[in-house]
Design an enzyme around this catalytic site. Structure first.
Site, PDB file in Angstrom:
ATOM      1  N   ASP A 196      -4.246  26.699   9.604  1.00  0.00           N
ATOM      2  CA  ASP A 196      -3.129  27.233   9.960  1.00  0.00           C
ATOM      3  C   ASP A 196      -3.423  27.986  11.251  1.00  0.00           C
ATOM      4  OD1 ASP A 196      -1.219  29.124  10.486  1.00  0.00           O
ATOM      5  OD2 ASP A 196      -1.187  29.985   8.281  1.00  0.00           O
ATOM      6  N   HIS A 201      -2.510  35.407  14.081  1.00  0.00           N
ATOM      7  CA  HIS A 201      -3.782  35.452  13.455  1.00  0.00           C
ATOM      8  C   HIS A 201      -4.920  35.630  14.253  1.00  0.00           C
ATOM      9  CE1 HIS A 201      -1.479  35.336   9.851  1.00  0.00           C
ATOM     10  NE2 HIS A 201      -1.264  33.784   9.966  1.00  0.00           N
TER      11      HIS A 201
END
Length: 295
Positions: A196, A201
């Protein structure tokens, strides 16, 4: 604008993924296994001579990817969040191998204009060599910018969808036990290597553009940490299934505190809090445990 019938018939491709023992060790390290380098239980997940697969690794295998980014879905991708995750384990995953899955949309729920929509999905993870069903994975994507499509569009066939029921209500009493696990300042940078690569992030500018002061942890990292806490708290029982809603993000370096309520038939309710901020990050958590002899 999204179309419920179109999403229910979305033409997902079958995904096949081969993974190695190195991938399995990397996944465990991304959940913090090995932080105590003399803990035999932790070493089972990070050393190749005794390697086990932690159950939530199923979530990152043969994933369909960011399919709502396809303009044909009609989804406003900039306002999509991961709402809920469910996982049922049928067989232990081997430390390495090849798996296949095919995603499907099971329900599209219109919450109303200005209130968003929810897309529920399911995928079954199979061992590609034997055909055995390893795990069933359910998810809910909350599309904050796409509510009101039923009033604005043509009538659709509601009978074609199967709505996932909510988790059973939590007992109205103080929690029985609690446990906690820390994350590290680089946790999100490590966890993203499972596949991911969403930049919220990892990239400060992307995180700020999304309304966060700095990059946030993956929801599935918090979910995996909750599974770790449950397995420690109720050993020697292990996970048969687990589900939770993502109430708020954590930041790398924060600590997940899990409050747990034991129920009948080896069930457990739980909720996750960020210890440092007292913020609920996992809600409506529910798990079922089993012994090693259970099927």
């Amino acid at each position: 604008m999204i179309n419920g019938d179109s999403l229910l018939a979305w033409p997902f491709e079958t995904k096949t993924q081969s993974y190695t023992r190195r991938d399995t060790m990397l996944y465990a390290l991304s959940l913090g296994f090995g932080a105590d380098p003399v803990d035999p239980w932790q070493l089972n997940y990070v050393l190749e001579d005794r390697l086990r697969v932690f159950p939530t690794q199923a979530l990152v295998l043969a994933h369909p990817g960011p399919w709502t980014a396809d303009p044909a879905t009609g989804v406003d991708r900039t306002r999509v969040v991961h709402g809920e995750q469910c996982l049922t384990l049928h067989r232990p995953l081997p430390p390495d191998g090849t798996v296949r899955s095919r995603n499907r949309v099971t329900a599209v729920l219109d919450k109303g204009a200005g209130k968003g929509a929810a897309i529920q999905t399911e995928r079954e993870l199979h061992d590609a060599a034997t055909g055995e069903l390893l795990a069933t994975i359910g998810g809910t994507t909350f599309c904050r910018g796409d509510g009101g499509f039923e009033a604005a569009g043509p009538a659709r066939n509601r009978a074609s969808q199967v709505v996932r029921p909510d988790a059973p209500a939590r007992p109205d009493r103080p929690h029985d036990i609690e446990g906690e696990l820390p994350t590290f300042s680089h946790s999100a940078l490590l966890y993203r290597l499972n596949g991911d690569y969403n930049s919220i992030h990892s990239h400060p500018d992307s995180a700020r553009a999304a309304g966060f002061e700095r990059p946030i942890s993956h929801g599935l990292l918090s979910f995996g940490l909750a599974a770790r806490i449950l397995e420690v708290a109720y050993a020697p029982l292990s996970l048969a299934s687990i589900r939770a809603r993502f109430a708020a993000p954590m930041f790398p370096g924060e600590t997940l505190c899990l409050e747990m309520w034991r129920g009948p038939d080896n069930t457990v309710w739980f909720r996750g809090l960020c210890k440092e901020r007292g913020k609920e990050v996992l809600s409506q958590g529910h798990a079922r445990l089993r012994t090693s002899t259970d099927q």
